[in-house]
Design an enzyme around this catalytic site. Structure first.
Site, PDB file in Angstrom:
ATOM      1  CB  SER A  72      38.272  39.864  36.367  1.00 13.56           C
ATOM      2  OG  SER A  72      37.578  40.424  35.274  1.00 13.56           O
TER       3      SER A  72
ATOM      4  CE1 TYR B 199      38.232  44.884  38.806  1.00 18.11           C
ATOM      5  CE2 TYR B 199      38.201  43.924  36.604  1.00 18.11           C
ATOM      6  CZ  TYR B 199      37.839  43.879  37.939  1.00 18.11           C
ATOM      7  OH  TYR B 199      37.091  42.817  38.417  1.00 18.11           O
TER       8      TYR B 199
END
Length: 309
Positions: free
Chosen positions: A177, A190
């Site tokens: 990501s 995350y």
């Protein structure tokens, strides 16, 4: 004198290789790289029961690959299996696997080796997000983020990399990501798990290079938010520079990067500029840019994936 000659020769070889690699990158920056044929390759996709994983499965089905689908959601995975068959896949195998559990990964991996064969393209795509500020996030959810987003990569590599090394043939794909490249407010756990995934994939790329395993490729994918439902409610203040990505477009870019054997793929391209600026601008300037782009508030409306009733 001979040691000086050897040193000079080594330097000239180093210089030649460096210039060639830069020239090669410049050429392929102007013209598309040739795409490899993946028909018949055994492609394993984690998190294939929905979202990006499902779309990746459909793309590889159209390319004639043998599909191995892993997901904790049996029903969703079976739906992907049927859709892949309708898309033209001749061989599709679906397995229920909890990638957060090492024992489950090893058990199902052994099953795949016996029933399908050696995986030649491994796509670590499974991921979860809590979307909470660090102090509001329960410990068990943070541990789960690391188990799925990062540690699962360790276990799948352990399971399938030995056969790739033996065959000097394989492709390791890390779906990370943009949050694995830049810290984001509201995504501490995350980001940490995705940074770990990128670092691990880069390290394994270097390790296979050092082992002279030229047949094993690596692709690391770092997209911005994607409209798969996982980041439902997230916003962007500058959609021209940092758009919420269309899943179909994103998957086409990912598959192209795999077929062209690219090491890095950031989507959108503005992320490359952000990384370049991060490398030399003062931290305070970076925060001002992030504030202007709305990145600091992007998680404020987060609701996440809606659970099916």
């Amino acid at each position: 004198m001979s040691s000086n000659l050897r040193a000079a020769r080594k330097f000239l070889v180093f210089l030649g290789k460096s210039l060639f690699s830069i020239l090669e990158a410049l050429i392929f920056g102007l013209i598309p790289r040739p795409r490899k044929n993946v028909a018949g390759e055994i492609v394993l996709i984690t998190g294939s029961g929905s979202g990006l994983g499902r779309l990746l499965a459909l793309q590889f089905a159209r390319l004639g690959s043998v599909l191995v689908l892993w997901d904790i959601n049996t029903q969703g995975n079976e739906e992907t299996l049927q859709m892949a068959r309708e898309a033209g896949a001749m061989r599709v195998h679906a397995y229920t696997c909890d990638c957060s559990r090492k024992e489950d990964v090893y058990r199902v991996a052994n099953q795949v080796k016996k029933e399908v064969g050696d995986v030649s393209i491994l796509i670590n795509n499974a991921g979860i997000v809590t979307g909470k500020n660090f102090l509001d996030c329960p410990d068990e959810l943070m541990e789960k983020s690391f188990d799925v987003n990062f540690k699962a990569h360790l276990w799948t590599y352990k399971a399938f990399l030995p056969a790739m090394i033996a065959n000097d043939h394989g492709h390791l794909v890390c779906i990370s990501s943009s949050a694995g490249l830049v810290g984001v407010n509201g995504l501490a756990d995350y980001c940490a798990s995705k940074f770990a995934a990128v670092g691990f994939a880069e390290s394994m790329f270097v390790e296979t290079f050092a082992l002279k395993q030229k047949g094993i490729k690596t692709t690391i994918v770092c997209p911005f938010f994607i409209k798969t439902g996982m980041f439902e409610g997230c916003t962007t203040r500058c959609p021209l520079l940092l758009p919420i990505l269309d899943p179909e477009y994103t998957v086409r870019k990912i598959v192209d990067a795999i077929l062209q054997e690219r090491l890095y793929l950031c989507i959108p391209k503005f992320l490359y500029l952000m990384l370049f600026l991060k490398s030399f601008l003062p931290a305070k300037t970076g925060l001002i840019i992030g504030e202007y782009l709305g990145i600091l508030e992007s998680m404020e409306g987060f609701t996440g994936q809606k659970k099916k009733v």
